[in-house]
Design an enzyme around this catalytic site. Structure first.
Site, PDB file in Angstrom:
ATOM      1  N   SER A 117       1.400  -1.472   0.103  1.00 28.51           N
ATOM      2  CA  SER A 117      -0.078  -0.091   0.458  1.00 28.51           C
ATOM      3  C   SER A 117       1.561   1.019   0.204  1.00 28.51           C
ATOM      4  CB  SER A 117      -0.910   0.250   1.186  1.00 28.51           C
ATOM      5  OG  SER A 117      -1.516   0.997   1.358  1.00 28.51           O
TER       6      SER A 117
ATOM      7  N   TYR B  36      -1.761  -0.434  10.820  1.00 33.88           N
ATOM      8  CA  TYR B  36      -2.122  -0.588   9.294  1.00 33.88           C
ATOM      9  C   TYR B  36      -0.538  -0.672   8.565  1.00 33.88           C
ATOM     10  CZ  TYR B  36      -3.957  -1.184   4.569  1.00 33.88           C
ATOM     11  OH  TYR B  36      -3.618  -1.436   3.219  1.00 33.88           O
TER      12      TYR B  36
END
Length: 329
Positions: A174, A187
């Site tokens: 990501s 995350y």
């Protein structure tokens, strides 16, 4: 003398690699794409979202798809769609947060389908709360799914790739693995780790002389799959799943090592080094990029683990842990 000679060789090799990339830039992508026909391609979190879209695309190119997910219905639907289109697909239920289950399922795949030559680590999860609001067990779960699972899948399938001198490991990370964001401490940390894993693995394979085993890391911005429901960006639009799946497919076929989606965000990481953290933060703050997660809702569920830091948490998944419904980037 040897030091100067080695330095000279390194310079020549680096120059050759640079010239090669320049030449290939002008060669149409269609002529540079490899064939995946007949390749056993395992995609984690293949029961929906990006995982399913990528499975469908690679199946059309003749890949033999193996999809792992905890969402049995979604997994079976992916297989049904591929077979209806004339492709080959196999579904396996696997909780990637459990190491031994990963290893056992991997042995089943080798025994029942064959050796995996393309591994796509796609499954992931996001909590979306501030650090002090996240239960300890869910922080651990985030790392088990987003990071540690990569270790287990690679340890399960890399030996066969190395032995056969053919393979490709694709890690779906990501942009949050390259830039920290509020309400994404766990995350971001897990995705930073995934990017670091990719880079270290790439170096390790090259040093070991295993250049025929390729690696790719994909770093997309937020995607409209439901995983980040409620999050909003007024400056950089969320990405459409079909577009992201197309970009990943192309990256695999071209053996690209590092892909940022959308590509126009790539210069931002150069600015990060040049401008310094505080300057970049003020720019992001002015553009409200620091507030992207403020409206995050994700998928609501009751955590199956004892909570150590208070009340329940909102979270989104993509086929990674057994209790919640499957979601994908």
């Amino acid at each position: 003398m040897d030091t100067f000679l080695n330095a000279g060789v390194c310079v020549v090799r680096a120059l050759f690699c640079w010239l090669e990339s320049v030449v290939l830039f002008f060669v149409p992508a269609h002529y540079r794409m490899k064939s995946v026909a007949g390749d056993v391609t395992l995609i984690t979190g293949g029961g929906s979202g990006i995982g399913r879209l990528l499975a469908l695309r690679l199946a059309k190119r003749g890949a033999r798809i193996v999809t792992w997910d905890v969402n049995v219905e979604g997994n079976d639907e992916t297989v049904r769609l591929i077979r209806a289109a004339g492709g080959e697909a196999h579904a396996y239920t696997c909780d990637l947060s459990k190491r031994e289950e990963v290893y056992k399922t991997a042995e089943r795949v080798k025994r029942e389908v064959g050796k995996v030559s393309i591994l796509v680590n796609n499954a992931g999860m996001v909590i979306g709360n501030r650090l002090l609001e996240i239960p300890d067990k869910l922080i651990e779960k985030t790392f088990e799914v987003n990071t540690l699972a990569h270790f287990w899948t690679c340890k399960a399938f890399l030996p066969d790739m190395i032995a056969s001198k053919k393979g490709h490991v694709v890690n779906i990370a990501s942009l949050a693995g390259m830039q920290g964001m509020s309400r994404l401490t766990d995350y971001c940390a897990s995705k930073f780790a995934a990017v670091g894993f990719h880079e270290s693995l790439t170096v390790e394979l090259k040093v070991g002389g295993h250049d025929d085993v390729h690696t790719t890391v994909i770093c997309p911005f937020f995607i409209n799959t439901g995983m980040f429901d409620g999050a909003k960006s007024t400056v950089i639009p969320f990405l459409e799943p079909e577009y992201v799946a197309d970009q990943i497919e192309t990256a695999i076929l071209l053996n690209k090592e590092h892909v940022i989606i959308p590509g126009y965000l790539t210069p931002l990481f150069f600015f990060k080094l040049v401008l310094g953290y505080n300057t970049l933060f003020e720019i992001a703050y002015a553009l409200k990029l620091t507030d992207v997660m403020e409206g995050f809702q994700g998928r609501k569920w009751s955590p199956p683990v004892p909570l150590m830091n208070g009340a329940g948490s909102r979270t989104s998944h993509n086929g990674s842990a057994s209790p919640p419904p499957s979601e994908h980037k």
